[in-house]
Design an enzyme around this catalytic site. Structure first.
Site, PDB file in Angstrom:
ATOM      1  CG  HIS A   6      51.560  38.651  36.157  1.00 31.39           C
ATOM      2  ND1 HIS A   6      52.789  38.513  35.923  1.00 31.39           N
ATOM      3  CD2 HIS A   6      51.349  38.622  37.695  1.00 31.39           C
ATOM      4  CE1 HIS A   6      53.546  38.534  37.055  1.00 31.39           C
ATOM      5  NE2 HIS A   6      52.727  38.553  38.295  1.00 31.39           N
ATOM      6  CG  MET A  12      50.128  35.314  46.529  1.00 38.20           C
ATOM      7  SD  MET A  12      49.473  36.593  47.340  1.00 38.20           S
ATOM      8  CE  MET A  12      49.569  37.751  45.682  1.00 38.20           C
TER       9      MET A  12
HETATM   10  C1  DX5 Z   1      52.168  41.193  43.935  1.00 35.12           C
HETATM   11  C2  DX5 Z   1      51.685  40.588  42.576  1.00 35.12           C
HETATM   12  C3  DX5 Z   1      51.413  41.470  41.625  1.00 35.12           C
HETATM   13  C4  DX5 Z   1      50.283  42.405  41.847  1.00 35.12           C
HETATM   14  C5  DX5 Z   1      50.485  43.890  41.236  1.00 35.12           C
HETATM   15  O1  DX5 Z   1      52.637  40.495  44.865  1.00 35.12           O
HETATM   16  O2  DX5 Z   1      52.947  39.946  42.238  1.00 35.12           O
HETATM   17  O3  DX5 Z   1      51.264  40.954  40.349  1.00 35.12           O
HETATM   18  O4  DX5 Z   1      48.815  41.797  41.222  1.00 35.12           O
HETATM   19  O5  DX5 Z   1      49.529  44.706  41.531  1.00 35.12           O
HETATM   20  P1  DX5 Z   1      49.428  46.165  41.313  1.00 35.12           P
HETATM   21  O6  DX5 Z   1      49.831  46.214  39.731  1.00 35.12           O
HETATM   22  O7  DX5 Z   1      48.113  46.691  41.737  1.00 35.12           O
HETATM   23  O8  DX5 Z   1      50.745  46.668  42.192  1.00 35.12           O
HETATM   24 ZN    ZN Z   2      53.016  39.152  40.155  1.00 30.48          ZN
END
Ligand code: DX5
Ligand code: ZN
Length: 213
Positions: free
Chosen positions: A31, A35
């Site tokens: 994944h 951003m």
């Molecule tokens: C947050 C991202 C996630 C993030 C999740 O904005 O979209 O993909 O990496 O991180 P965890 O699993 O640590 O909540």
């Molecule tokens: Zn994400």
């Protein structure tokens, strides 16, 4: 259950080291959280970095764009060889056009909902997408607390998918760990994104294996 570890929690000073165990692991995707500091209050990494990640990662790429006007980057995401291209419903006033363009580019279109966006927003697009990503935290940062209302949204989304005869998978992103993986599976999730729970673990391969169960 499928698992999509999030690169956001990786060791950016040693991505090759992380890809070594990730490629060997039982995870289904990688994944990638892009951003822009506009759609979300943070900036992560962009295509110059991801180009190199794509070269050393042998898992299908699940690209999550937390940016305004994601349609501008369809060619860049395609050039990575991405499997899923995820765009936020809130970032796309012409969502049907964007989803069609992603499909025409040869990728699997996926749409993402923020925690405050209701499932009913998907009624007229659910038949055209291969996956829906439900944010279970407000996007922008790893390591946040899971929002409990997500369970209700998964059940609502499952109903919508069944009622429209859609084949879309349900993916959950944010605050996912071995503590809530079983409950998420029971609610109807198909794919779990996990950043800190995987990359922060002493034995990430075992966490992935357990999560898949
Ligand atoms: C947050 C991202 C996630 C993030 C999740 O904005 O979209 O993909 O990496 O991180 P965890 O699993 O640590 O909540
Ligand atoms: Zn994400």
């Amino acid at each position: 259950m499928q698992v999509s570890p999030s690169l956001l929690s990786a060791n950016f000073a040693n991505l090759e080291g992380d890809m070594e165990w990730l490629n060997r692991s039982e995870c289904d995707y990688l994944h990638l959280d892009v951003m822009d500091g506009v759609f979300v209050p943070n900036i992560s990494f962009g295509f110059p970095v991801l180009k190199h990640v794509a070269r050393i990662c042998h898992k299908p790429l699940d690209v999550h764009l937390m940016i305004v006007q994601p349609e501008k980057f369809i060619n860049e995401v395609k050039a990575l060889g991405a499997y899923y291209m995820n765009v936020h419903v809130e970032a796309c006033p012409h969502l049907h056009r964007v989803v069609s363009q992603i499909r025409e580019a040869g990728m699997h279109p996926a749409v993402t909902l923020n925690p405050s966006t209701p499932v009913c927003m998907l009624e007229d697009i659910i038949g055209d997408v291969d996956m829906v990503l439900l944010m279970s935290v407000n996007p922008g940062f790893g390591g946040q607390k899971f929002i409990e209302h997500t369970y209700d949204k998964i059940r609502q989304l499952r109903q919508l998918i069944d009622s429209k005869g859609s084949k879309a998978k349900i993916e959950i992103d944010g605050g996912v760990s071995l503590k809530n993986a079983k409950q998420l599976a029971e609610a109807g999730a198909d794919v779990l994104v996990a950043g800190s729970a995987v990359f922060g673990a002493d034995d990430p391969e075992t966490v992935i294996r357990e999560m898949k169960k």
